[in-house]
Design an enzyme around this catalytic site. Structure first.
Site, PDB file in Angstrom:
ATOM      1  N   CYS A   1       0.835  -1.204   0.000  1.00  0.00           N
ATOM      2  CA  CYS A   1       0.000   0.000   0.000  1.00  0.00           C
ATOM      3  C   CYS A   1       0.867   1.251   0.000  1.00  0.00           C
ATOM      4  CB  CYS A   1      -0.919  -0.023   1.224  1.00  0.00           C
ATOM      5  SG  CYS A   1      -1.934   1.455   1.364  1.00  0.00           S
TER       6      CYS A   1
ATOM      7  N   CYS B   1      -0.412   4.145   2.149  1.00  0.00           N
ATOM      8  CA  CYS B   1      -0.256   3.936   3.600  1.00  0.00           C
ATOM      9  C   CYS B   1       1.204   4.135   4.015  1.00  0.00           C
ATOM     10  CB  CYS B   1      -0.646   2.516   4.018  1.00  0.00           C
ATOM     11  SG  CYS B   1      -2.128   1.892   3.262  1.00  0.00           S
ATOM     12  N   ASP B   2       2.133   3.588   3.237  1.00  0.00           N
ATOM     13  CA  ASP B   2       3.529   3.494   3.693  1.00  0.00           C
ATOM     14  C   ASP B   2       4.509   4.383   2.928  1.00  0.00           C
ATOM     15  OD1 ASP B   2       2.651   1.541   5.457  1.00  0.00           O
ATOM     16  OD2 ASP B   2       2.950  -0.065   3.993  1.00  0.00           O
TER      17      ASP B   2
END
Ligand code: NAP
Length: 306
Positions: free
Chosen positions: A132, A135-136
């Site tokens: 992701c 997200c990261d």
């Protein structure tokens, strides 16, 4: 006894809960975690949902949920273990928390990330390997990353990472991307994205964190190592249909075999969104499925009461 239990609160499930509420059905939507929206939540920007051009995926997920809440749709946080068919009709949805009786079930569980299954992938998951980018991605500011895949998600991830990373490699196993033309154009305009065509990842290497990616050109057979700090795997999705395997037909890839009316072969069982076998998996088609499914559910319930 519910008229319908909707499993999943991504775009398909949320659209279905809105339509079910407006149709006067006794409905509950089960969500595994308190954050509705499904895969949309991990999308940096959505630019193909009519009327909301350029909206953040997280914001769109919130908007869907706010709409359902405004109509007082019922939600429950629950992990579904299985769905049991009852005689003469109806179902029991078995969750970790309770058993829920219902006349129909709408499967809207969406899909999860596919894995590469190469050495190092599991070992470095969360230590440089991610599924992701939104997200990261922030952990890789100023660093070098590689994205693996050639679909919409891989190309969107590469564009997103290019905003913060020093350099992004996009590895694709063929010489032509699968992603939408508009995304292809965008990624090719990024000065710090290098596309490695006909290239597969063979091994992810490192110590406590990812340090390198061993790659191979499938046409020339040439192998080499790329020094990278992060590897983003975007090689497709796997339908989350497992919980229905005892009651519904899946195709070889695990997609539930329902047509545009979203009805499965098992009477009273319906499927919507990414978990359904279909041609185009987009937010807009998931939302349409939710509406179509509720229409079919209404017809089914009416046919049982006359
Ligand atoms: P996808 O469209 O299935 O693409 C997966 C990509 O990974 C393909 O390019 C595939 O290569 C490659 N791949 C698969 N297995 C591989 C392996 N073992 N090693 C190397 N490469 C591998 O999946 P996705 O990008 O995750 O998208 C999922 C769905 O969501 C799609 O239907 C997509 O259209 C939709 N989506 C839409 C949007 C949007 O509209 N903006 C955004 C995100 C997602 P090949 O091309 O050679 O098969």
């Amino acid at each position: 006894m519910y008229d319908v239990v909707i499993i999943g609160s991504g775009p398909a499930g949320l659209s279905a809960s809105i339509y079910a509420k407006r149709a006067g059905l006794k409905a509950v939507t089960l969500e595994q975690n308190p954050m509705s929206g499904g895969q949309v939540l991990n999308t940096y920007e959505v630019d193909n949902y009519p009327g909301l051009s350029g909206i953040g995926g997280f914001d769109l997920g919130l908007k869907f949920r706010e709409h359902a809440d405004k109509l007082a749709c019922e939600f429950k946080e629950a992990s579904v273990r299985t769905v049991r068919r009852e005689e003469p009709e109806g179902f029991t949805v078995v969750t970790e928390q309770e058993e829920i009786k219902t006349r129909t079930v709408l499967a809207a569980m969406g899909a999860t990330h596919a894995k590469l299954n190469i050495p190092g992938e599991e070992e470095f998951s969360g230590m440089g390997v991610s599924y992701c980018a939104t997200c990261d991605g922030a952990f890789f500011k100023g660093k070098v990353t590689a994205v693996i895949g050639g679909g919409d998600v891989a190309v969107e991830d590469a564009v997103f990472l290019a905003r913060g990373c020093e350099k992004v490699y996009l590895l694709h196993r063929r010489d032509e991307l699968r992603a939408a033309a508009v995304l292809q154009k965008e990624v090719m305009e990024q000065p710090n994205v290098e596309i490695l065509w006909d290239t597969v990842a063979e091994r992810i290497e490192g110590d406590e964190q990812v340090k390198a990616l061993r790659i191979k050109n499938v046409k020339t057979g040439e192998e080499k190592s790329l020094a990278v700090d992060g590897v983003f795997v975007a090689v497709g999705i796997i339908p989350a249909s497992d919980i229905l395997k005892d009651v519904a037909e899946c195709d070889a890839k695990g997609y539930l075999q329902a047509g545009e009316d979203c009805a499965l072969d098992t009477p009273g069982l319906f499927a919507a969104g990414d978990v359904r076998k279909k041609k185009l998996r987009q937010i807009v088609t998931a939302v349409a499925d939710g509406a179509n499914a509720v229409t079919s559910i209404l017809e089914y319930l009416q046919s049982r009461t006359v």
